[in-house]
Scaffold this motif. Structure first.
Motif, short mmCIF file in Angstrom:
data_model
loop_
_atom_site.label_atom_id
_atom_site.label_comp_id
_atom_site.label_asym_id
_atom_site.label_seq_id
_atom_site.Cartn_x
_atom_site.Cartn_y
_atom_site.Cartn_z
N GLU A 110 34.28 45.29 37.77
CA GLU A 110 35.49 44.48 37.88
C GLU A 110 36.55 44.91 36.86
OE1 GLU A 110 32.37 43.28 37.57
OE2 GLU A 110 32.06 42.40 39.55
N LYS A 111 36.13 45.22 35.65
CA LYS A 111 37.07 45.63 34.60
C LYS A 111 37.60 47.04 34.84
CE LYS A 111 37.12 42.05 31.95
NZ LYS A 111 38.29 41.20 31.99
N LEU A 153 38.20 48.35 37.69
CA LEU A 153 39.20 48.24 38.75
C LEU A 153 40.47 47.53 38.31
CD1 LEU A 153 36.82 47.49 41.75
CD2 LEU A 153 37.84 49.68 41.09
N ASP A 154 40.46 46.91 37.11
CA ASP A 154 41.67 46.28 36.57
C ASP A 154 42.71 47.30 36.12
OD1 ASP A 154 40.94 43.66 36.97
OD2 ASP A 154 40.15 43.38 34.94
N LEU A 162 36.52 43.84 45.83
CA LEU A 162 37.09 43.59 44.49
C LEU A 162 38.55 44.00 44.42
CD1 LEU A 162 34.05 44.69 42.29
CD2 LEU A 162 35.00 42.37 42.47
N LEU A 163 38.88 45.14 45.00
CA LEU A 163 40.27 45.60 45.00
C LEU A 163 41.17 44.61 45.75
CD1 LEU A 163 39.73 49.42 45.59
CD2 LEU A 163 40.75 48.39 43.55
N LYS A 164 40.70 44.12 46.90
CA LYS A 164 41.46 43.12 47.67
C LYS A 164 41.64 41.85 46.86
CE LYS A 164 40.28 44.33 52.40
NZ LYS A 164 39.48 43.97 53.58
N ALA A 165 40.56 41.40 46.21
CA ALA A 165 40.62 40.17 45.40
C ALA A 165 41.60 40.31 44.25
CB ALA A 165 39.23 39.83 44.88
N LYS A 166 41.81 41.52 43.77
CA LYS A 166 42.74 41.77 42.67
C LYS A 166 44.17 41.96 43.18
CE LYS A 166 39.25 43.66 39.63
NZ LYS A 166 39.30 42.57 38.68
N GLY A 167 44.35 41.89 44.51
CA GLY A 167 45.68 42.00 45.10
C GLY A 167 46.20 43.43 45.16
N LYS A 168 45.31 44.39 45.11
CA LYS A 168 45.72 45.79 45.16
C LYS A 168 45.87 46.22 46.61
CE LYS A 168 44.11 46.83 40.64
NZ LYS A 168 44.05 47.88 39.69
#
Length: 185
Positions: free
Chosen positions: A28-29, A31-32, A170-176
């Motif tokens: 998760e980090k 991908l931030d 995870l990328l979708k959840a981060k709005g990427k």
């Protein structure tokens, strides 16, 4: 007094270069990172090259700085957070150098030229994946326009291709904004 100074000098001379602190970084980090590039790749042959960078100094000899370059062929671009800077295409061959190249090179120079021993934090991707045991992987890298090089985001920034769906979620959840991706593994 002389004995104390001698002991202190011996301690400094015999002290290891540093005591690095390892920090485990979850997916998760990783991908931030705003400039993260996520690729599905196939390892090339040879996979990893050991390189040496000469350090020129007139006042004292400095051993070469050793680092590694890994070679891949891109099978799929999963995410390119650096799209403005670098275009990556399927079939493209890329070379990826060790994480934190510049910091480690600067540290090497300081150690041999200035006798500075500095502890650092070493960020390592928290996984149980052995890149040497597989032919294909997902890699998490960045790109330096200045050097024209790809570099691992953190040490060990690669994972099993089975993690692709989790990475996409995870990328979708981060709005990427995602690229069109293949459904194959």
């Amino acid at each position: 007094m002389i004995h104390t100074k001698l002991m202190a000098l011996l301690f400094i001379i015999l002290m290891p270069m540093s005591r690095d602190r390892v920090v485990q970084v979850p997916l998760e980090k990783i991908l931030d990172s705003p400039n993260i590039i996520v690729l599905k790749v196939k390892k090339q042959n040879p996979f990893s090259d050991k390189k040496k960078k000469k350090i020129f100094n007139l006042s004292k000899p400095v051993p070469d700085f050793t680092y590694y370059i890994d070679h891949y062929q891109v099978e799929e671009v999963i995410y390119n957070g650096n799209g403005e800077l670098v275009k990556i295409e399927e079939g493209q061959k890329i070379a990826v150098r060790s994480a934190n190249f510049k910091r480690n090179l600067d540290r090497h120079k300081k150690y041999y030229l200035e006798n500075i021993r500095k502890s650092i934090y070493v960020y390592v991707y928290k996984n149980k994946f052995d890149i040497n045991a597989v032919d294909r992987a997902i890699v998490f890298i960045t790109y330096s326009k200045k050097k024209g090089m790809f570099e691992y985001n953190v040490k060990g920034a690669y994972d099993n291709i089975d993690k692709k769906e989790k990475v996409l979620q995870l990328l979708k959840a981060k709005g990427k904004t995602l690229l069109k991706t293949k459904k194959t593994h």
